[in-house]
Design a protein around this motif. Structure first.
Motif, PDB file in Angstrom:
ATOM      1  N   GLN A 127       0.829  -1.200   0.000  1.00 48.70           N
ATOM      2  CA  GLN A 127       0.000   0.000   0.000  1.00 48.70           C
ATOM      3  C   GLN A 127       0.868   1.256   0.000  1.00 48.70           C
ATOM      4  OE1 GLN A 127      -2.367   2.006  -0.788  1.00 48.70           O
ATOM      5  NE2 GLN A 127      -3.978   0.974   0.389  1.00 48.70           N
ATOM      6  N   THR A 128       0.355   2.323  -0.623  1.00 50.42           N
ATOM      7  CA  THR A 128       1.078   3.591  -0.699  1.00 50.42           C
ATOM      8  C   THR A 128       1.019   4.336   0.629  1.00 50.42           C
ATOM      9  OG1 THR A 128       0.637   3.814  -3.065  1.00 50.42           O
ATOM     10  CG2 THR A 128       1.164   5.827  -1.860  1.00 50.42           C
ATOM     11  N   ASP A 129       2.162   4.815   1.083  1.00 53.68           N
ATOM     12  CA  ASP A 129       2.261   5.665   2.270  1.00 53.68           C
ATOM     13  C   ASP A 129       2.243   7.111   1.788  1.00 53.68           C
ATOM     14  OD1 ASP A 129       2.619   6.704   4.750  1.00 53.68           O
ATOM     15  OD2 ASP A 129       4.523   5.722   5.171  1.00 53.68           O
ATOM     16  N   LEU A 130       1.030   7.619   1.537  1.00 50.84           N
ATOM     17  CA  LEU A 130       0.891   8.894   0.839  1.00 50.84           C
ATOM     18  C   LEU A 130       1.321  10.087   1.686  1.00 50.84           C
ATOM     19  CD1 LEU A 130      -0.075   9.757  -1.986  1.00 50.84           C
ATOM     20  CD2 LEU A 130      -2.307  10.253  -0.986  1.00 50.84           C
ATOM     21  N   VAL A 131       1.318   9.964   3.011  1.00 48.49           N
ATOM     22  CA  VAL A 131       1.767  11.092   3.825  1.00 48.49           C
ATOM     23  C   VAL A 131       3.263  11.325   3.691  1.00 48.49           C
ATOM     24  CG1 VAL A 131      -0.091  10.863   5.519  1.00 48.49           C
ATOM     25  CG2 VAL A 131       2.066   9.654   5.883  1.00 48.49           C
ATOM     26  N   GLU A 132       3.984  10.301   3.258  1.00 50.01           N
ATOM     27  CA  GLU A 132       5.424  10.457   3.088  1.00 50.01           C
ATOM     28  C   GLU A 132       5.760  11.286   1.861  1.00 50.01           C
ATOM     29  OE1 GLU A 132       8.359   9.482   4.856  1.00 50.01           O
ATOM     30  OE2 GLU A 132       6.738   9.603   6.318  1.00 50.01           O
ATOM     31  N   SER A 133       5.047  11.046   0.766  1.00 50.38           N
ATOM     32  CA  SER A 133       5.332  11.784  -0.464  1.00 50.38           C
ATOM     33  C   SER A 133       4.149  11.669  -1.419  1.00 50.38           C
ATOM     34  CB  SER A 133       6.595  11.241  -1.138  1.00 50.38           C
ATOM     35  OG  SER A 133       6.833  11.892  -2.371  1.00 50.38           O
ATOM     36  N   PRO A 134       3.772  12.755  -2.092  1.00 51.27           N
ATOM     37  CA  PRO A 134       2.653  12.697  -3.044  1.00 51.27           C
ATOM     38  C   PRO A 134       2.983  11.956  -4.325  1.00 51.27           C
ATOM     39  CG  PRO A 134       3.646  14.883  -3.062  1.00 51.27           C
ATOM     40  CD  PRO A 134       4.291  14.119  -1.940  1.00 51.27           C
ATOM     41  N   ASP A 135       4.254  11.580  -4.549  1.00 56.07           N
ATOM     42  CA  ASP A 135       4.600  10.875  -5.779  1.00 56.07           C
ATOM     43  C   ASP A 135       4.294   9.376  -5.706  1.00 56.07           C
ATOM     44  OD1 ASP A 135       6.589   9.843  -4.161  1.00 56.07           O
ATOM     45  OD2 ASP A 135       8.241  10.830  -5.196  1.00 56.07           O
ATOM     46  N   GLU A 136       3.757   8.911  -4.560  1.00 54.87           N
ATOM     47  CA  GLU A 136       3.307   7.531  -4.374  1.00 54.87           C
ATOM     48  C   GLU A 136       4.454   6.514  -4.437  1.00 54.87           C
ATOM     49  OE1 GLU A 136       0.018   6.515  -6.862  1.00 54.87           O
ATOM     50  OE2 GLU A 136      -1.165   8.275  -6.299  1.00 54.87           O
ATOM     51  N   GLU A 137       5.672   6.950  -4.163  1.00 54.33           N
ATOM     52  CA  GLU A 137       6.819   6.049  -4.206  1.00 54.33           C
ATOM     53  C   GLU A 137       7.035   5.308  -2.894  1.00 54.33           C
ATOM     54  OE1 GLU A 137       8.821   5.327  -6.797  1.00 54.33           O
ATOM     55  OE2 GLU A 137       7.686   6.615  -8.148  1.00 54.33           O
ATOM     56  N   GLU A 138       6.626   5.896  -1.768  1.00 52.70           N
ATOM     57  CA  GLU A 138       6.840   5.274  -0.470  1.00 52.70           C
ATOM     58  C   GLU A 138       5.720   4.288  -0.168  1.00 52.70           C
ATOM     59  OE1 GLU A 138       9.557   5.626   1.281  1.00 52.70           O
ATOM     60  OE2 GLU A 138      10.357   7.056  -0.173  1.00 52.70           O
ATOM     61  N   ARG A 167      -4.593   3.089   2.873  1.00 57.38           N
ATOM     62  CA  ARG A 167      -3.698   4.160   2.408  1.00 57.38           C
ATOM     63  C   ARG A 167      -3.678   5.289   3.434  1.00 57.38           C
ATOM     64  NH1 ARG A 167      -3.316   6.194  -3.759  1.00 57.38           N
ATOM     65  NH2 ARG A 167      -2.748   3.982  -3.828  1.00 57.38           N
ATOM     66  N   THR A 168      -2.512   5.845   3.673  1.00 58.15           N
ATOM     67  CA  THR A 168      -2.394   7.004   4.552  1.00 58.15           C
ATOM     68  C   THR A 168      -2.679   8.274   3.754  1.00 58.15           C
ATOM     69  OG1 THR A 168      -0.015   7.213   4.137  1.00 58.15           O
ATOM     70  CG2 THR A 168      -0.695   5.840   5.999  1.00 58.15           C
ATOM     71  N   PHE A 169      -3.287   9.256   4.415  1.00 61.06           N
ATOM     72  CA  PHE A 169      -3.610  10.539   3.794  1.00 61.06           C
ATOM     73  C   PHE A 169      -3.225  11.671   4.732  1.00 61.06           C
ATOM     74  CE2 PHE A 169      -6.635   7.619   1.809  1.00 61.06           C
ATOM     75  CZ  PHE A 169      -6.512   7.946   0.467  1.00 61.06           C
ATOM     76  N   PRO A 170      -2.873  12.848   4.174  1.00 62.27           N
ATOM     77  CA  PRO A 170      -2.599  14.005   5.028  1.00 62.27           C
ATOM     78  C   PRO A 170      -3.804  14.361   5.886  1.00 62.27           C
ATOM     79  CG  PRO A 170      -1.805  14.383   2.786  1.00 62.27           C
ATOM     80  CD  PRO A 170      -2.608  13.115   2.749  1.00 62.27           C
ATOM     81  N   ASP A 172      -6.661  16.723   7.967  1.00 64.17           N
ATOM     82  CA  ASP A 172      -7.689  17.614   7.430  1.00 64.17           C
ATOM     83  C   ASP A 172      -7.168  19.023   7.166  1.00 64.17           C
ATOM     84  OD1 ASP A 172      -9.235  15.425   7.811  1.00 64.17           O
ATOM     85  OD2 ASP A 172     -10.539  16.301   9.353  1.00 64.17           O
ATOM     86  N   ASP A 173      -6.237  19.500   8.025  1.00 64.72           N
ATOM     87  CA  ASP A 173      -5.736  20.866   7.883  1.00 64.72           C
ATOM     88  C   ASP A 173      -4.327  20.915   7.299  1.00 64.72           C
ATOM     89  OD1 ASP A 173      -4.367  19.798   9.976  1.00 64.72           O
ATOM     90  OD2 ASP A 173      -4.786  21.420  11.404  1.00 64.72           O
ATOM     91  N   ALA A 174      -3.868  19.824   6.709  1.00 63.23           N
ATOM     92  CA  ALA A 174      -2.494  19.757   6.204  1.00 63.23           C
ATOM     93  C   ALA A 174      -2.407  20.193   4.747  1.00 63.23           C
ATOM     94  CB  ALA A 174      -1.952  18.339   6.355  1.00 63.23           C
ATOM     95  N   ARG A 175      -1.206  20.571   4.345  1.00 60.04           N
ATOM     96  CA  ARG A 175      -0.939  20.809   2.934  1.00 60.04           C
ATOM     97  C   ARG A 175      -0.918  19.479   2.196  1.00 60.04           C
ATOM     98  NH1 ARG A 175       0.968  26.208   2.408  1.00 60.04           N
ATOM     99  NH2 ARG A 175       0.620  25.878   0.182  1.00 60.04           N
ATOM    100  N   LEU A 176      -1.109  19.547   0.876  1.00 57.64           N
ATOM    101  CA  LEU A 176      -1.097  18.372  -0.001  1.00 57.64           C
ATOM    102  C   LEU A 176      -2.227  17.392   0.311  1.00 57.64           C
ATOM    103  CD1 LEU A 176       2.749  17.750   0.026  1.00 57.64           C
ATOM    104  CD2 LEU A 176       1.422  18.555  -1.937  1.00 57.64           C
ATOM    105  N   ARG A 177      -3.309  17.884   0.918  1.00 55.97           N
ATOM    106  CA  ARG A 177      -4.439  17.011   1.251  1.00 55.97           C
ATOM    107  C   ARG A 177      -5.420  16.902   0.083  1.00 55.97           C
ATOM    108  NH1 ARG A 177      -8.942  20.785   4.348  1.00 55.97           N
ATOM    109  NH2 ARG A 177      -9.818  21.480   2.354  1.00 55.97           N
TER     110      ARG A 177
END
Length: 399
Positions: A127-138, A167-170, A172-177
Motif C-alpha cells: 500500500q502507498t504511504d501517501l503522507v510520506e510523499s505525493p509521488d506515491e513512491e513510499e 492508504r495514509t492521507f494528510p 484535514d488541515d495539512a498541505r497536499l491534502r
C-alpha cells in the motif's frame, strides 16, 4: 518474538545467536518542506516552512550459511504540522529462507514491480504511504507469505497477503491534502471481511537476450480507494475511502539495446465499475561520458494512458506525456539528478518534479525533492493542489 520463534526451529548452531551474524544499520534524517505559496483553503496550515524528522533502523540476523535471515525495519516520523504524517510503521519484519532453487519470505515485507519512471501501474503488493510523499513512491509494509521458484525458464512467485493496509492521507488541515478532507479512519469495503480479506497474487518473471519481462495477476482489495463524498460526524463534507475487490492482470517489460532502454507497464483491472486498461510506455537514451567526463546524461520520454471512468479511483494521468533527464556524475559523492515534467495533453496542466542526491561524507547525504503544479484546472483532480507546490530538503545520517 518472531526472531526467537524462527531460531527455535532452526539448526542448533543458529541458537547461539553469534553477534557476528547480526547486521545493524539505518538512518536518521532531518527534513524541511518549503511551501512558497499560501494554502488554497482557509482551514489548511499556513506555515511556509514545515520541518520533520524520521528514523529507520535496520536489523538483520543471518544463520545457516546465510540461507536464513531475519529482517526487522521499523520506521518513525515526527512532523511539526501534519498529525497524520507523524506516524510509525513496520516496513519489514520477516524470515527469509533460501533453498537450492527456491526461496520464501514469511512476515511483513516489501515487493516492488515496475520499470517506468513517471508512474508504476503494476506495483500493487504494498500500500502507498501517501503522507510520506505525493509521488506515491513510499510504501507501507505488507503481511505476506511469498514463495519464489527459480527455473531456467523463469521465476514463478506466489503471494498470500493476509491483512490489508489502508492508504495514509494528510490530515484535514495539512498541505497536499487535496480539495476536501479525507476520512481515512472511516473507510468502507467491498468485502464483508473488510481489512481481513486475504488477497492473492502470482507473477512470472524472466530475462532472456535483451528482454526483461514480468507477467502478474492480483486478486484482492484494491490499493487504490474510490473517494466518495460523505458527511462527517461534525457535519463537514469529507471524502470517505472505499476499497473494492479487484482482479488486475499486468505486464512490465524492458528491452535494452546499446544506450537505449524501451520500457512498458500495462494492466487491465476489473471490479471497479467497468473493466479498464491503462499503460505507461516510453524510452530512455543515455549519453555516456559526456564531454569526455565521467558524467552520464539520460533523456527520458514516456506516454501515460488510463481508460478508467468517473466511478473508479480518480487519476490525473489519463492522456499525458512525461519528459525528463537523469544526470549521474559518477563521482566520489555519488551525485545524481532526476528532473522532469508530466504534461496533460487535454488540459495543458503540468507537474514539474525534481530529485537530487549527493553524499556529503561517508555517513551523511543531502537530498532535495520537489513538485510544482502549474496551470492547474480548478475543477480537475489536481485543483486542490494548485497552491501546494513544494521543495523538500533532507539531511540524512547513516549508521
Amino acid at each position: 518474538m518472531l526472531l526467537a520463534a524462527m531460531l527455535a526451529g532452526g539448526p542448533a548452531g543458529a541458537q547461539d545467536l553469534a553477534w557476528s551474524n547480526f547486521d545493524f544499520s539505518g538512518y536518521v534524517s532531518a527534513e524541511t518542506r518549503i511551501f512558497p505559496q499560501k494554502p488554497k483553503y482557509a482551514e489548511q496550515d499556513s506555515a511556509i516552512v514545515s520541518p520533520s524528522t524520521a528514523l529507520q533502523p535496520e536489523l538483520r540476523y543471518r544463520w545457516n550459511g546465510r540461507d536464513d535471515r531475519i529482517t526487522f525495519v521499523p520506521f518513525l516520523r515526527l512532523d511539526a504540522d501534519d498529525e497524520n504524517r507523524t506516524h510509525a510503521d513496520i516496513r519489514e519484519l520477516n524470515w527469509y529462507h533460501a533453498g537450492e532453487d527456491w526461496d520464501m519470505v514469511l512476515g511483513i515485507g516489501k515487493v516492488f514491480w515496475g520499470v517506468t519512471e513517471s508512474r508504476h501501474l503494476v506495483d500493487i503488493i504494498n500500500q502507498t504511504d501517501l503522507v510520506e510523499s505525493p509521488d506515491e513512491e513510499e510504501k507501507l509494509g505488507q503481511p505476506m507469505a511469498n514463495v519464489n521458484l527459480m527455473r531456467d525458464w523463469g521465476t514463478l512467485s506466489f503471494f498470500v497477503l493476509p491483512g490489508f493496509r489502508e492508504r495514509t492521507f494528510p490530515d484535514d488541515d495539512a498541505r497536499l491534502r487535496g480539495a476536501m478532507p479525507i476520512a481515512s479512519g472511516d473507510a468502507t469495503y467491498d468485502s464483508n471481511a473488510e481489512q481481513w480479506h486475504v488477497d492473492f497474487a502470482a507473477r512470472y518473471a524472466h530475462s532472456f537476450g535483451n528482454w526483461d519481462i514480468g507477467l502478474a495477476h492480483f486478486y484482492g482489495t484494491s490499493r487504490e480507494p474510490v473517494l466518495r463524498p460523505a458527511v462527517s460526524d461534525n457535519g463537514d463534507m469529507v471524502l470517505r475511502p472505499h476499497y473494492d475487490i479487484i482482479n488486475q492482470t499486468s505486464l512490465d517489460a524492458q528491452y535494452t539495446v546499446d544506450s537505449w532502454l524501451f520500457k512498458l507497464e500495462a494492466m487491465t483491472r476489473s471490479g471497479q465499475d467497468d473493466t479498464f486498461f491503462a499503460a505507461v510506455g516510453g524510452v530512455e537514451y543515455t549519453f555516456f561520458g559526456v564531454m569526455e567526463s565521467d558524467a552520464d546524461v539520460g533523456l527520458l520520454a514516456e506516454y501515460l494512458h488510463d481508460g478508467r471512468d468517473d466511478r473508479t479511483p480518480e487519476t490525473p494521468f489519463e492522456n499525458d506525456v512525461f519528459l525528463g533527464t537523469r544526470i549521474t556524475l559518477n563521482d566520489m559523492e555519488s551525485t545524481e539528478l532526476l528532473a522532469g515534467v508530466i504534461l496533460d495533453i487535454d488540459q495543458e496542466e503540468r507537474i514539474f518534479s525534481l530529485e537530487f542526491e549527493r553524499r556529503l561524507t561517508d555517513r551523511m547525504s543531502l537530498e532535495i525533492e520537489g513538485q510544482i503544479y502549474d496551470n492547474v484546472d480548478e475543477d480537475d483532480i489536481l485543483g486542490g493542489f494548485a497552491r501546494d507546490s513544494y521543495l523538500e530538503i533532507r539531511l540524512s545520517w547513516f549508521f
